[in-house]
Write an enzyme that holds these catalytic residues in place. Sequence first.
Site, short mmCIF file in Angstrom:
data_model
loop_
_atom_site.label_atom_id
_atom_site.label_comp_id
_atom_site.label_asym_id
_atom_site.label_seq_id
_atom_site.Cartn_x
_atom_site.Cartn_y
_atom_site.Cartn_z
N ASP A 15 0.04 5.08 1.08
CA ASP A 15 -0.08 5.98 2.23
C ASP A 15 -0.14 5.20 3.54
OD1 ASP A 15 -0.25 7.94 0.27
OD2 ASP A 15 -2.44 8.01 0.33
N ASP A 75 0.88 -1.16 0.00
CA ASP A 75 0.00 0.00 0.00
C ASP A 75 0.92 1.22 0.00
OD1 ASP A 75 -2.47 1.48 0.30
OD2 ASP A 75 -1.93 1.77 2.40
#
Length: 192
Positions: A19, A17
Amino acid sequence: MSSSSRPEAGQGLIVLDRDGVINRESAEFIKSAEEWLPLPGSLEAIAALTRAGFVVVVATNQSGVGRGLITQTALREINSRMRREIERAGGQLAGIFVCPHRPEDKCSCRKPEPGLLHQIEARFGCSLKDRPVIGDSARDIEAAQAVGARAMLVRTGNGVETERGFHGDSSVEVYDDLAAAARALIDTGVAR
């Protein structure tokens, strides 16, 4: 979305991922390249994974685009900065897969739906079953579990709060940060 060649036989594909895993999370959305700030040790962790033979890709929800808070141009600039910073540290990204939709759009690519992960499988011609997918939120873990991937949670970003929801779930591996998760993967020689 952008990507390059397929992993060679024996190379490990790993999905991160963005952020909260690679860079700081923001409740206000990251709207410009200047707002993109890497988490301590994350760039070096990606470089270590690259050196160890992993093919690293990013799968990220970016609903700020669908909400009109971030332009496609700004998103490209943010991702370009991320690539440059990772390359400067000695790492490489083989692809960035983005869902630009809002939650209410009910698309199949917004995590926790597995659509982005299916796009990665199609692009690289392999299954993500038992391959590492690292995130900081429940939606990352749920998307990983939906495709049978190795769900790995980091405590950065939203990870500490997310960990409470998966407490006692032995199928979810938990690490302090991306550097710790990378060390665990490299030490076990998953990519070799």
